[in-house]
Design an enzyme around this catalytic site. Sequence first.
Site, PDB file in Angstrom:
ATOM      1  N   HIS A  52      -5.374   1.819  -4.835  1.00 17.30           N
ATOM      2  CA  HIS A  52      -5.093   1.434  -3.373  1.00 17.30           C
ATOM      3  C   HIS A  52      -4.421  -0.325  -4.422  1.00 17.30           C
ATOM      4  O   HIS A  52      -5.109  -0.890  -4.530  1.00 17.30           O
ATOM      5  CB  HIS A  52      -5.803   1.937  -1.893  1.00 17.30           C
ATOM      6  CG  HIS A  52      -6.821   0.634  -1.736  1.00 17.30           C
ATOM      7  ND1 HIS A  52      -7.070  -0.063  -0.776  1.00 17.30           N
ATOM      8  CD2 HIS A  52      -7.623   0.528  -2.246  1.00 17.30           C
ATOM      9  CE1 HIS A  52      -7.749  -1.015  -0.881  1.00 17.30           C
ATOM     10  NE2 HIS A  52      -8.453  -0.217  -1.494  1.00 17.30           N
ATOM     11  N   HIS A  94      -1.930   1.173   7.303  1.00 15.92           N
ATOM     12  CA  HIS A  94      -2.935   1.096   5.626  1.00 15.92           C
ATOM     13  C   HIS A  94      -2.787   2.777   4.791  1.00 15.92           C
ATOM     14  O   HIS A  94      -3.540   3.555   5.955  1.00 15.92           O
ATOM     15  CB  HIS A  94      -4.117   0.956   4.975  1.00 15.92           C
ATOM     16  CG  HIS A  94      -4.379   0.254   3.962  1.00 15.92           C
ATOM     17  ND1 HIS A  94      -3.863  -1.029   3.213  1.00 15.92           N
ATOM     18  CD2 HIS A  94      -5.200   0.689   2.953  1.00 15.92           C
ATOM     19  CE1 HIS A  94      -4.524  -0.518   2.348  1.00 15.92           C
ATOM     20  NE2 HIS A  94      -5.430   0.011   1.471  1.00 15.92           N
ATOM     21  N   CYS A 107       1.305  -1.087  -0.045  1.00 12.72           N
ATOM     22  CA  CYS A 107      -0.149   0.242  -0.216  1.00 12.72           C
ATOM     23  C   CYS A 107       0.569   1.449  -0.078  1.00 12.72           C
ATOM     24  O   CYS A 107       0.843   2.225  -0.771  1.00 12.72           O
ATOM     25  CB  CYS A 107      -0.665   0.148   1.017  1.00 12.72           C
ATOM     26  SG  CYS A 107      -0.412  -0.125   2.901  1.00 12.72           S
TER      27      CYS A 107
END
Length: 363
Positions: free
Chosen positions: A339, A327, A279
């Site tokens: 993402h 994240h 990520c």
Amino acid sequence: MASHRRGKPVGPSVLSRAAITVAAATAAMLSAPGGADALPGPSGGSGAGAGSSGGPGSPEDVRRQVDALYAQAEAAGQRADSAQEQEAALLRRAALLQQQLAEEQQRANAVAARLGALASAEYQRGGGMDPVVQLMFSAHPEEYLSRAASLDQADASTAAELGRLRSYERELEQGRAEALDQYAELEQLRRSIATGKAEAQRRLGRARALLGSLTAGQRDQLQQQEDAAAQLAAQAAGTPLPIGEGPASARAMLALAAARSAVGLPYVYGATGPGAFDCSGLMYWAWRHGGVALPRTSQEQAFAGRRVPLSQARPGDLVIYYGDMHHVGMYAGNGMIIHAPYPGARVRYESVRDMPAVAVVRV
């Protein structure tokens, strides 16, 4: 700036990520609705799978457990990434220190050689040894100094040479102690990296076992939910942006274009492109195309720019998720982010509200 349209989240929760076969078990995030200040997206369905009771042992229950395991695995992976960044920085400092130590040793050796030549010359002349040279070879220089009446007996240049030698020796001693400290820190970082990776693999293994408890039909049902959500998100992301709601800068526009070009590429722990990403690795890679070197991890990226409210997010902004900030995605406009979701999945669009956002960062 035109106001954002209000609407429902697109498709099922992004945390409905257990839609995978056992052979391709993957990693995702903890299930949670979007927080206050959530951005709108086009209307869509709810996150619950049709026909799922949600009770113990049901596909929905397995999905929730797998999502939790995947979130823990990703958090462990980000910790390992952070430790690797610290390890790399420490190795650079250690290399510089070793170079400095080598230079100090060369200088000390040169001074010692000059003093050795002086001692030899004094001995050959038979005139005895200069008191400063005696001090140099004394096993207990402090005792010698206490007995010496005065260093004025010594040649001034010899005394200066000896002073330099003692100074170099002290610097070498301090440098070696620092090198030992760095070695201990490096070993600790390497253990932290290994622990983080092992923890991530354990969580993924447990998730894999849980997915294996589902029937093929149940896994197919979850996969259909996943595919439907991805299709809706892609359609929403492809909608032209309202006037005034494009990227906040030319750099953000370039970063967004790079992130869009990565859609469909796989998630791999620790990867920063160009063929795979985690990520934060995707954000790092995309913003390099905008001429900006972001920090490596999502936790560090959370402080890489100016905070803005989620309701004012512009394409290219970083959206940080979860309390531990493990994240990150890039806002793409129209209530969507781009993402890298979890291992086994591919870079894709999701609703910005599918996870609890804790910060939006404008680089």
